[in-house]
Design a protein around this motif. Structure first.
Motif, PDB file in Angstrom:
ATOM      1  N   THR A 297       0.703   5.061 -25.072  1.00 25.76           N
ATOM      2  CA  THR A 297       0.424   5.602 -26.405  1.00 25.76           C
ATOM      3  C   THR A 297      -1.064   5.583 -26.713  1.00 25.76           C
ATOM      4  O   THR A 297      -1.624   6.569 -27.222  1.00 25.76           O
ATOM      5  N   PHE A 301      -3.449   8.771 -27.406  1.00 28.79           N
ATOM      6  CA  PHE A 301      -4.279   8.831 -28.610  1.00 28.79           C
ATOM      7  C   PHE A 301      -5.730   9.146 -28.246  1.00 28.79           C
ATOM      8  O   PHE A 301      -6.374  10.004 -28.874  1.00 28.79           O
ATOM      9  N   HIS A 304      -6.427  12.678 -27.009  1.00 31.24           N
ATOM     10  CA  HIS A 304      -6.484  13.634 -28.126  1.00 31.24           C
ATOM     11  C   HIS A 304      -7.928  13.928 -28.540  1.00 31.24           C
ATOM     12  O   HIS A 304      -8.248  15.033 -28.977  1.00 31.24           O
ATOM     13  N   ARG A 305      -8.791  12.945 -28.383  1.00 32.55           N
ATOM     14  CA  ARG A 305     -10.192  13.113 -28.788  1.00 32.55           C
ATOM     15  C   ARG A 305     -10.931  14.118 -27.894  1.00 32.55           C
ATOM     16  O   ARG A 305     -11.928  14.704 -28.329  1.00 32.55           O
ATOM     17  N   SER A 309      -8.162  20.560 -29.973  1.00 32.31           N
ATOM     18  CA  SER A 309      -6.988  20.329 -30.818  1.00 32.31           C
ATOM     19  C   SER A 309      -6.041  21.515 -30.900  1.00 32.31           C
ATOM     20  O   SER A 309      -4.905  21.368 -31.337  1.00 32.31           O
ATOM     21  N   LEU A 356       2.047   9.508 -33.305  1.00 34.53           N
ATOM     22  CA  LEU A 356       0.930  10.313 -32.814  1.00 34.53           C
ATOM     23  C   LEU A 356       0.756  11.583 -33.629  1.00 34.53           C
ATOM     24  O   LEU A 356      -0.376  11.991 -33.932  1.00 34.53           O
ATOM     25  N   ARG A 357       1.844  12.218 -33.986  1.00 40.31           N
ATOM     26  CA  ARG A 357       1.749  13.461 -34.761  1.00 40.31           C
ATOM     27  C   ARG A 357       1.147  13.231 -36.142  1.00 40.31           C
ATOM     28  O   ARG A 357       0.433  14.098 -36.665  1.00 40.31           O
ATOM     29  N   LEU A 359      -1.061  10.767 -36.868  1.00 43.11           N
ATOM     30  CA  LEU A 359      -2.464  10.369 -36.722  1.00 43.11           C
ATOM     31  C   LEU A 359      -3.317  11.440 -36.055  1.00 43.11           C
ATOM     32  O   LEU A 359      -4.523  11.533 -36.323  1.00 43.11           O
ATOM     33  N   CYS A 360      -2.725  12.226 -35.179  1.00 42.40           N
ATOM     34  CA  CYS A 360      -3.474  13.172 -34.349  1.00 42.40           C
ATOM     35  C   CYS A 360      -2.815  14.549 -34.421  1.00 42.40           C
ATOM     36  O   CYS A 360      -2.024  14.907 -33.534  1.00 42.40           O
ATOM     37  N   ARG A 362      -1.774  17.974 -33.724  1.00 39.65           N
ATOM     38  CA  ARG A 362      -1.837  18.951 -32.647  1.00 39.65           C
ATOM     39  C   ARG A 362      -0.398  19.169 -32.188  1.00 39.65           C
ATOM     40  O   ARG A 362       0.523  18.510 -32.660  1.00 39.65           O
ATOM     41  N   TRP A 364       2.224  18.225 -29.794  1.00 37.85           N
ATOM     42  CA  TRP A 364       2.609  17.236 -28.799  1.00 37.85           C
ATOM     43  C   TRP A 364       3.970  17.665 -28.250  1.00 37.85           C
ATOM     44  O   TRP A 364       4.978  17.582 -28.951  1.00 37.85           O
ATOM     45  N   LEU A 535      -6.995   1.371 -34.289  1.00 39.22           N
ATOM     46  CA  LEU A 535      -6.952   2.833 -34.209  1.00 39.22           C
ATOM     47  C   LEU A 535      -5.885   3.440 -35.127  1.00 39.22           C
ATOM     48  O   LEU A 535      -5.802   4.659 -35.256  1.00 39.22           O
TER      49      LEU A 535
END
Length: 569
Positions: A297, A301, A304-305, A309, A356-357, A359-360, A362, A364, A535
């Motif tokens: 995970t 994460f 993703h950076r 995106s 994840l969705r 926080l980030c 895009r 997935w 994070l």
């Protein structure tokens, strides 16, 4: 002060993620037959690199010939570069690895090797390479053959030494399984090996000549032990009054270590995902082997950076149909039977993709790789052949962190994706690069044996066990896993096993990484949990480790079999 700020190393360890390669090398007396083994090995190693394949033959002495074959999976760059690499001096390089440059790393390395004059200089050159590699290099003027794997063993290279029954020398990324025409074993990661090929052929009796013509060279890195071998564990002991962490909100005295772990791990992920070519517009260029645990995970994460995106990232989640477990469940629940593939790793994976969705933002793609029991059984002979020379039940289905059957189906990437309110849609990942969370347990104290070591030997016992973990990494299963995954034309990358990150974590005092005095969901891999919480990965940070063979229900599908029992191939 218990923590000393460490600078980030950013010298020649910068990786260029260029290609995956299948290597096959054969040195023999050309008057002696090799049956069809040579062609079968070319086919097996060709599957690792579908983009290009080439063979170069060298007449070393009289009837003594050297065949060098390489297949290439191109993972960076717009211009095709065909292996084996050859220069104007007739030197030949088969390269399966990653270096830090802005051009094809095999081309760059080939030029650097052209300037090498002594065997010591050659070994020292490879001591400056951080990334994973396996290679074979023929130096024409000296008639020497150099070959090696990186010191952590992240790439496979097998060796067959000449014998009376099979009097030829072979190197290969993958074998054809148990075969009377070869006796392959894993090549040691301890040295750069040099075979005096001219002398080898001139002596005539190849089985007798081999040992006297082979030299084992230390890497002798100018960077010390950083790239020549994994750094040794810091033996500093905590003070008697070292405080217990009350929760996963990072205390001030652990904050610098947590922040530096995020920086180092982020850098390692960045180097492994940058510039991966996109298969086509809108397609995923990257996939993560994803169980929903903290290791995969936090890697997802951080990836993703560094992936735009507007591009998807695929999360590959494997579940096996386990008749034994379903039968036991039916006995306990006569009216309600759980869906065959709603195994623990599927449940945690679905939970974690939602985190994840949030926080980030895009796309997935949560790829549900469902493996029916019949398909698992049908794949066994192929998986066992790819595993070779690893041949136990433990090697096949019950391995700590990853295991070949799950890797085989995950790297194939064939499954379904679905939204919460829609029917499942068949999907096969186009990504050629897979990220893997392997290594965090070994480096950060995530196994139950680390807690046991502390209980019996205190902090010193734990330090000794962590040192054993680093010592064992090169001989564990990375080569075996590489062979299994690469058969689909895919490459796995291990952010936790960067030699730079290993160096950073090994130098940290043990009490900044793990605390076996508190429960497992907080004390095991404590520093990684603190980093994840910082994070924003709250759910992942408190998830207790579960062995993946149990999380995917692959364990004991054939009943009780001891893990060290040999498989009949």
């Amino acid at each position: 002060m218990y923590y000393r700020k460490m600078r980030i190393c950013c010298i020649v360890d910068l990786l260029l993620l260029t290609l995956m390669c299948g290597i096959f090398c054969c040195a023999k007396d050309d008057t002696l037959p090799l049956s069809d083994l040579r062609e079968r090995l070319k086919v097996a190693n060709g599957a690792r690199g579908p983009d290009s394949q080439e063979t170069v033959r060298v007449e070393v002495t009289g009837s003594g010939v050297l065949d060098l074959f390489a297949s290439e999976l191109r993972l960076r760059g717009s211009h095709p570069v065909v292996q084996p690499h050859q220069d104007n001096e007739k030197n030949i390089l088969c390269w399966n690895g990653e270096i830090a440059e802005d051009e094809n790393d095999g081309v760059k390395l080939s030029r650097a090797l052209t300037a090498v004059e002594t065997v010591e200089e050659c070994a020292a050159l490879f001591g400056t390479i951080e990334g994973p590699y396996a290679f074979v290099y023929y130096q024409a003027t000296s008639r020497r053959l150099f070959f090696a794997r990186d010191p952590v063993g992240r790439r496979s290279l097998l060796i067959h030494k000449p014998s009376i029954a099979n009097p030829y020398f072979l190197l290969a990324s993958v074998s054809t399984g148990l075969d009377p025409a070869s006796e392959f074993e894993e090549l040691s990661t301890d040295y750069i090996f040099c075979l005096e090929l001219g002398k080898f052929f001139e002596m005539g009796d190849l089985p007798s000549a081999f040992d006297s013509c082979l030299t084992s060279l230390p890497r002798n890195s100018t960077n010390g032990a950083l790239y020549s071998q994994p750094t040794r564990v810091n033996t500093e002991m905590p003070p008697d009054d070292w405080p217990l962490i009350a929760d996963l909100e990072t205390p001030d005295y652990l904050l610098p270590a947590a922040e530096d772990l995020i920086t180092h791990l982020g850098r390692s992920v960045e180097l492994r995902v940058r510039d991966i070519p996109q298969p086509c517009p809108g397609a995923a260029r990257l996939a993560v082997l994803f169980s929903g645990g903290i290791d995969c995970t936090i890697i997802a994460f951080l990836a993703h950076r560094y992936i735009p995106s507007d591009q998807p990232i695929d999360l590959l989640n494997v579940a096996f149909e386990n008749p034994r477990k379903l039968k036991n469940q039916a006995k306990k629940q006569s009216n309600v039977i759980q869906e065959a593939y709603m195994v623990p790793d599927r449940v945690t994976g679905l939970e974690e993709v939602e985190e994840l969705r949030k926080l980030c933002p895009r796309v997935w793609n949560f790829v549900q790789v469902n493996v029916p029991y019949e398909e698992f059984q049908a794949s066994r002979s192929l998986v066992e052949s790819l595993m070779f020379p690893s041949r136990t039940v433990m090697d096949l289905v019950s391995q700590l962190s990853v295991w070949p059957s799950a890797l085989y189906f995950a790297s194939r990437g064939k499954g379904v994706i679905r939204d919460s309110n829609s029917e499942p849609v068949p999907y096969t990942t186009p990504a050629r690069v897979l990220l893997n969370g392997l290594g965090s347990d070994e480096l950060l104290g995530g196994y139950g044996r680390h807690r046991s070591a502390y209980n019996t030997g205190g902090w010193k016992g734990l330090i000794d066990e962590l040192q054993l973990e680093i010592d064992r990494i090169p001989t564990r299963n990375l080569g075996r896993d590489d062979r299994v995954i690469a058969c689909h034309g895919k490459e796995t990358r291990h952010p936790f096993l960067s030699l730079t990150l290993i160096d950073f974590l090994a130098r940290l005092p043990v009490h900044l990484k793990v605390d076996p005095r508190v429960p497992p969901a907080a004390g095991d891999k404590m520093l990684l949990r603190l980093a994840a919480r910082k994070l924003g990965l709250v759910e992942a940070s408190s998830r207790k480790k579960r062995a993946m063979q149990f999380g995917s229900h692959s364990a004991k599908m054939d009943g009780e079999r001891r893990g060290d029992v040999a498989i009949d191939l």
